[in-house]
Scaffold this active site. Structure first.
Site, PDB file in Angstrom:
ATOM      1  N   HIS A 126       0.873  -1.172   0.000  1.00 51.59           N
ATOM      2  CA  HIS A 126       0.000   0.000   0.000  1.00 51.59           C
ATOM      3  C   HIS A 126       0.917   1.230   0.000  1.00 51.59           C
ATOM      4  O   HIS A 126       2.036   1.172   0.522  1.00 51.59           O
ATOM      5  CB  HIS A 126      -0.832  -0.047   1.285  1.00 51.59           C
ATOM      6  N   ASP A 203       3.042  -4.559   7.853  1.00 51.81           N
ATOM      7  CA  ASP A 203       1.786  -3.837   7.732  1.00 51.81           C
ATOM      8  C   ASP A 203       0.653  -4.863   7.887  1.00 51.81           C
ATOM      9  O   ASP A 203       0.395  -5.646   6.971  1.00 51.81           O
ATOM     10  CB  ASP A 203       1.721  -3.145   6.365  1.00 51.81           C
ATOM     11  N   GLN A 206      -4.589  -5.394   7.076  1.00 52.95           N
ATOM     12  CA  GLN A 206      -5.592  -6.299   6.505  1.00 52.95           C
ATOM     13  C   GLN A 206      -5.523  -7.693   7.121  1.00 52.95           C
ATOM     14  O   GLN A 206      -6.228  -8.593   6.673  1.00 52.95           O
ATOM     15  CB  GLN A 206      -5.401  -6.406   4.978  1.00 52.95           C
ATOM     16  N   LYS A 229     -10.662  -0.681  10.421  1.00 52.89           N
ATOM     17  CA  LYS A 229     -10.858  -1.884   9.604  1.00 52.89           C
ATOM     18  C   LYS A 229     -11.198  -3.099  10.466  1.00 52.89           C
ATOM     19  O   LYS A 229     -11.380  -4.197   9.954  1.00 52.89           O
ATOM     20  CB  LYS A 229      -9.590  -2.169   8.784  1.00 52.89           C
ATOM     21  N   CYS A 369      -4.639   2.382  -3.698  1.00 49.31           N
ATOM     22  CA  CYS A 369      -3.399   2.887  -3.087  1.00 49.31           C
ATOM     23  C   CYS A 369      -2.266   1.871  -3.235  1.00 49.31           C
ATOM     24  O   CYS A 369      -1.412   1.761  -2.349  1.00 49.31           O
ATOM     25  CB  CYS A 369      -3.604   3.243  -1.619  1.00 49.31           C
TER      26      CYS A 369
END
Lengths: 411, 153
Positions: A126, A203, A206, A229, A369
């Site tokens: 991202h 990261d 997600q 999220k 993104c």
């Protein structure tokens, strides 16, 4: 963590999310398939934030009045909930930020880099895990290196030994890709990075919302994720990092809350995590995130993950049945999550998204993104359907039916 | 797919231009070439402007994007090619006004011709940028071309 929970009942769970009952236009119910962009919030989270603002609102870590103490306890209580949710042994390892982006910027800003040093990222990142490192490299004279991608949407680790060397100071990569849905082998990459003494930042924006993530065994030195999220509110994110790493790094933003002593000659800094939390933090948002973590823990992340895996398989089957549709990313269930990008032959994703909205189906369209990954696959944009714990087969059926209408409209 | 609102977005004129775009392809000669993109959705256009004195002699382009952005490029070239710069700019301004109208403006068909079909787009805030992409590229390229040719005024 497997047996203590009630059976996973998606129909009951959906009742916790009032927004899922709304219509986007009269007679057109919402079909929300954009949870990778932001998740919906259960009543428990909305109630916790309202209760905080109605009954306990005060600034934290200052003042000795009752409200200030309650607010501080709620804020720090949320930190402990988050720490326990991700398996952190010490809640001081949890730094509250504005979002994942700020968490990653924080690390990229404070990790010492020098000319000749290298930072390794991947082509599926991202932008929030690309641009902070580009900026850090520009500032420091370090060099940015990229792990490439295979045609089926996975990291190409064949040259990892060349990419990661004694010059490498940071290896930063996504746990689960927001564009492709790919779940990356954190342990493999982390092991290589640790051989050369590099810091590993993952990261997890997600992944933490969708699967059990245990930072004690993950292999990363730092992990970033965001509240909104994972059933929480916007405005709060998390940087988890090993305590010794946080302690040795310099502060990020300066201001109140992050200091020990300030004189005209200079300042000393508060202990972690407060050293990285300048200014009044997002208190109500932290309370909301704490409630979200409670909500997820009650459902059980194993159960959430199992539900999503089952539904992702159903979604992939449905998508593969649509004429002229190509999935961008892993076409099978192997190491993939419930964010599925696709393109429809000859129909731009923007038009796909617009027509799906007409059927009430909310998907994300664009480059998500993650433009370098889009360029890698020779596409300007995709449509992306993404699932969450409240998604069901009716949502997927509505998407597949909607895609049929898209085809006939433009066909 | 018979929702009235959607029909007003995807007018048949728009779909026709999307399927068979006019003046597409990059051509010589030209005085300025620009590349514009819509960073939120990835629509892109490379556009060239050729001026003959005060007249827009040719506008050529290549790009990819949604039906709205591609059709808008096609309609735009029909409207500006052959017109004096000042007159073409006036059409651009009229189109801009239409896009900002939130569906409240009755478009002037004498000025906008096929571009009246985009009236419905103004009700979709996320799509206005798509419709304006080619126009903004043309405006930028024309300003550069005017500079290039010595800015005769």
């Amino acid at each position: 963590m497997t047996s203590a929970h009630a059976p996973f009942d998606v129909a009951r769970i959906r009742k916790d999310f009032p927004i899922l009952e709304r219509e986007v236009r009269p007679g057109v119910p919402l079909v929300y398939l954009d949870s990778a962009a932001t998740s919906q919030k259960p009543l428990a989270v909305l109630d916790a934030m309202r209760d905080y603002n109605e009954r306990h609102n005060a600034n934290v870590h200052r003042g000795i009045h009752t409200l200030a103490e309650e607010a501080t306890a709620l804020y720090e209580g949320a930190r402990e909930k988050v720490a326990s949710f991700i398996g952190a042994t010490d809640s001081r390892e949890v730094v509250f930020t504005k979002n994942s982006t700020e968490a990653m910027n924080l690390l990229a800003r404070v990790v010492p880099l020098h000319p000749g040093d290298e930072v390794v990222i991947t082509e599926m990142e991202h932008h929030s895990n690309i641009v902070p490192w580009q900026l850090a490299c520009e500032r420091s004279g370090a060099t940015l290196k990229w792990i490439g991608l295979t045609d089926d949407g996975r990291l190409d680790l064949s040259n990892l030994d060349q990419l990661v060397s004694e010059r490498t100071k940071v290896v930063a990569f996504v746990h689960q890709s927001n564009l492709l849905g790919t779940v990356n082998p954190v342990a493999t990459i982390a092991a290589k990075a640790h051989e050369v003494g590099a810091i590993v930042m993952v990261d997890a924006s997600q992944s933490v919302p969708h699967m059990p993530v245990d930072v004690a065994t993950l292999g990363a030195d730092a992990v970033a994720f965001t509240g909104h999220k994972m059933c929480g509110p916007t405005g709060i994110g998390v940087l988890w990092a090993r305590l010794d790493l946080l302690e040795e790094l310099p502060p990020f933003l300066g201001g109140g809350e992050m200091i020990d002593e300030v004189t005209m000659a200079g300042s000393t800094y508060a202990a972690v995590p407060h050293k990285f939390e300048a200014g009044t933090p997002p208190i109500a948002q932290a309370v909301g995130l704490g409630a979200a973590v409670d909500y997820l823990s009650d459902l059980g992340m194993d159960a959430v993950h199992a539900h999503e895996q089952q539904l992702t398989s159903y979604l992939l089957d449905g998508l593969h049945s649509v004429d002229g549709l190509r999935v961008i990313g892993p076409p099978t269930m192997e190491s993939r999550g419930g964010a599925v990008s696709f393109i429809l032959d000859g129909i731009h994703p923007h038009d796909v998204g617009q027509l799906l909205d007409e059927s009430g189906v909310a998907v994300r369209v664009g480059h998500h993104c993650a433009r370098p990954a889009c360029l890698r696959y020779g596409i300007p944009a995709t449509s992306r359907a993404s699932l969450y714990l409240y998604s069901d087969t009716a949502d997927v059926d509505a998407l597949i039916a909607g895609l049929g209408k898209v085809r006939s409209f433009f066909g | 797919m018979s929702a009235p609102q959607l029909e007003s977005l995807y007018q048949e004129i728009i779909l026709d231009h999307y399927r068979k775009p006019h003046h597409r392809g990059l051509r010589d000669p030209y005085e300025a070439e620009v590349h514009h993109l819509n960073p939120t959705c990835g629509d892109e256009i490379t556009l060239r402007v050729h001026l003959d004195g005060e007249t827009v002699a040719d506008v050529s382009y290549e790009g990819h994007g949604c039906s709205i952005s591609q059709a808008s490029a096609s309609v735009m070239t029909d409207l500006v090619i052959g017109k004096p710069i000042g007159e073409a700019t006036a059409v651009h301004e009229e189109f801009l006004r239409l896009m900002q109208s939130k569906g409240e403006l009755e478009p002037d068909e004498d000025v906008l011709e096929d571009a009246v079909a985009f009236a419905g787009v103004s009700r979709y805030p996320a799509r206005i940028k798509c419709a304006l992409l080619a126009w903004m590229a043309w405006k930028d390229a024309t300003a550069q071309a005017v500079d290039q040719t010595g800015g005769s005024e």
